[in-house]
Design a protein around this motif. Structure first.
Motif, short mmCIF file in Angstrom:
data_model
loop_
_atom_site.label_atom_id
_atom_site.label_comp_id
_atom_site.label_asym_id
_atom_site.label_seq_id
_atom_site.Cartn_x
_atom_site.Cartn_y
_atom_site.Cartn_z
N GLU A 46 4.07 -41.79 0.42
CA GLU A 46 3.35 -42.90 0.52
C GLU A 46 2.99 -43.69 1.80
O GLU A 46 3.88 -43.65 2.87
N LEU A 47 1.75 -43.64 2.18
CA LEU A 47 1.16 -44.38 3.31
C LEU A 47 0.78 -45.65 3.40
O LEU A 47 -0.24 -45.96 2.46
N GLY A 48 1.43 -46.84 3.86
CA GLY A 48 1.24 -48.02 3.88
C GLY A 48 0.74 -48.70 5.01
O GLY A 48 0.62 -47.97 5.81
N ALA A 49 0.61 -50.07 5.13
CA ALA A 49 0.06 -50.77 6.01
C ALA A 49 1.40 -51.01 7.10
O ALA A 49 1.16 -51.04 8.46
N ASP A 50 2.58 -50.92 6.59
CA ASP A 50 3.80 -51.23 7.53
C ASP A 50 4.65 -49.97 7.77
O ASP A 50 5.41 -49.80 8.47
N ALA A 51 4.55 -48.83 6.77
CA ALA A 51 5.29 -47.84 6.83
C ALA A 51 4.86 -46.46 6.21
O ALA A 51 4.06 -46.61 5.44
N ALA A 52 5.30 -45.37 6.54
CA ALA A 52 5.00 -44.32 5.73
C ALA A 52 6.46 -43.71 5.11
O ALA A 52 7.46 -43.62 6.06
N ILE A 53 6.33 -43.39 4.12
CA ILE A 53 7.48 -43.01 3.32
C ILE A 53 7.42 -41.64 2.75
O ILE A 53 6.42 -41.33 2.14
N PHE A 54 8.33 -40.69 2.97
CA PHE A 54 8.53 -39.46 2.15
C PHE A 54 9.72 -39.51 1.40
O PHE A 54 10.70 -39.79 1.82
N ALA A 55 9.43 -39.21 0.08
CA ALA A 55 10.60 -39.53 -0.89
C ALA A 55 10.73 -38.17 -1.66
O ALA A 55 9.87 -37.35 -2.10
N ALA A 56 12.07 -37.72 -1.50
CA ALA A 56 12.31 -36.47 -2.35
C ALA A 56 13.10 -36.70 -3.55
O ALA A 56 14.24 -37.27 -3.37
N PHE A 57 13.01 -35.96 -4.60
CA PHE A 57 13.58 -35.99 -6.05
C PHE A 57 14.17 -34.85 -6.42
O PHE A 57 13.58 -33.71 -6.25
N ARG A 58 15.18 -35.12 -7.11
CA ARG A 58 15.86 -33.97 -7.91
C ARG A 58 15.10 -33.44 -8.97
O ARG A 58 14.83 -32.58 -9.33
N ARG A 59 14.52 -34.55 -9.72
CA ARG A 59 13.88 -34.35 -11.01
C ARG A 59 12.51 -35.28 -10.83
O ARG A 59 12.73 -36.41 -10.23
N ALA A 60 11.63 -35.24 -11.44
CA ALA A 60 10.33 -35.94 -11.27
C ALA A 60 10.51 -37.34 -11.67
O ALA A 60 9.82 -38.43 -11.40
N SER A 61 11.42 -37.31 -12.92
CA SER A 61 11.57 -38.61 -13.61
C SER A 61 12.52 -39.67 -12.84
O SER A 61 12.64 -40.83 -13.63
N GLU A 62 13.35 -39.13 -12.09
CA GLU A 62 14.52 -39.98 -11.39
C GLU A 62 13.77 -40.85 -9.99
O GLU A 62 12.81 -40.50 -9.66
N ARG A 63 14.91 -41.76 -9.58
CA ARG A 63 14.79 -42.27 -8.36
C ARG A 63 14.89 -41.18 -7.37
O ARG A 63 15.40 -40.33 -7.72
#
Length: 114
Positions: A46-63
């Motif tokens: 996620e590339l936003g106006a105040d932060a860039a976030i890389f999120a890693a998932f165990r499964r695609a449907s989880e947090r």
């Protein structure tokens, strides 16, 4: 003569925060090793106006299991890098990416006997 109009991002804060090549290479290298070890299966950026976030998932449907956040506004305070766990708690904060990724890289270490 004509009038020169500057781009909106040239005056102040950029419109979008992102990862540079070295940062993204380091993060994707860790992601590849975690996928090979069977810990992660998917990611999101996620590339936003105040932060860039890389999120890693165990499964695609989880947090996301972990979120690696880059917030340049915190550069002079706590450090612009943070590692956030699945429950939303900040696990590590710092000025450099390497030490912030250390808790995740520690999971890949295995004891080898002679």
């Amino acid at each position: 003569m004509g009038t020169v109009t500057p781009f909106p991002a040239a005056r102040g804060q950029p419109l979008q925060i992102g990862f540079d090549r070295a940062e993204l290479t380091r993060i994707l290298d860790l992601y590849g090793r975690m996928v090979a070890a069977g810990h992660w299966r998917d990611y999101a950026i996620e590339l936003g106006a105040d932060a860039a976030i890389f999120a890693a998932f165990r499964r695609a449907s989880e947090r996301p299991e972990v979120r690696i956040e880059k917030r340049p506004a915190l550069r002079n305070r706590q450090g612009m890098w943070s590692l956030t766990g699945e429950q939303g708690m900040v696990l590590k904060r710092g000025h450099d990416l390497g030490p912030v990724l250390a808790p995740v890289e520690r999971r890949l270490m295995k004891i080898v006997e002679n």
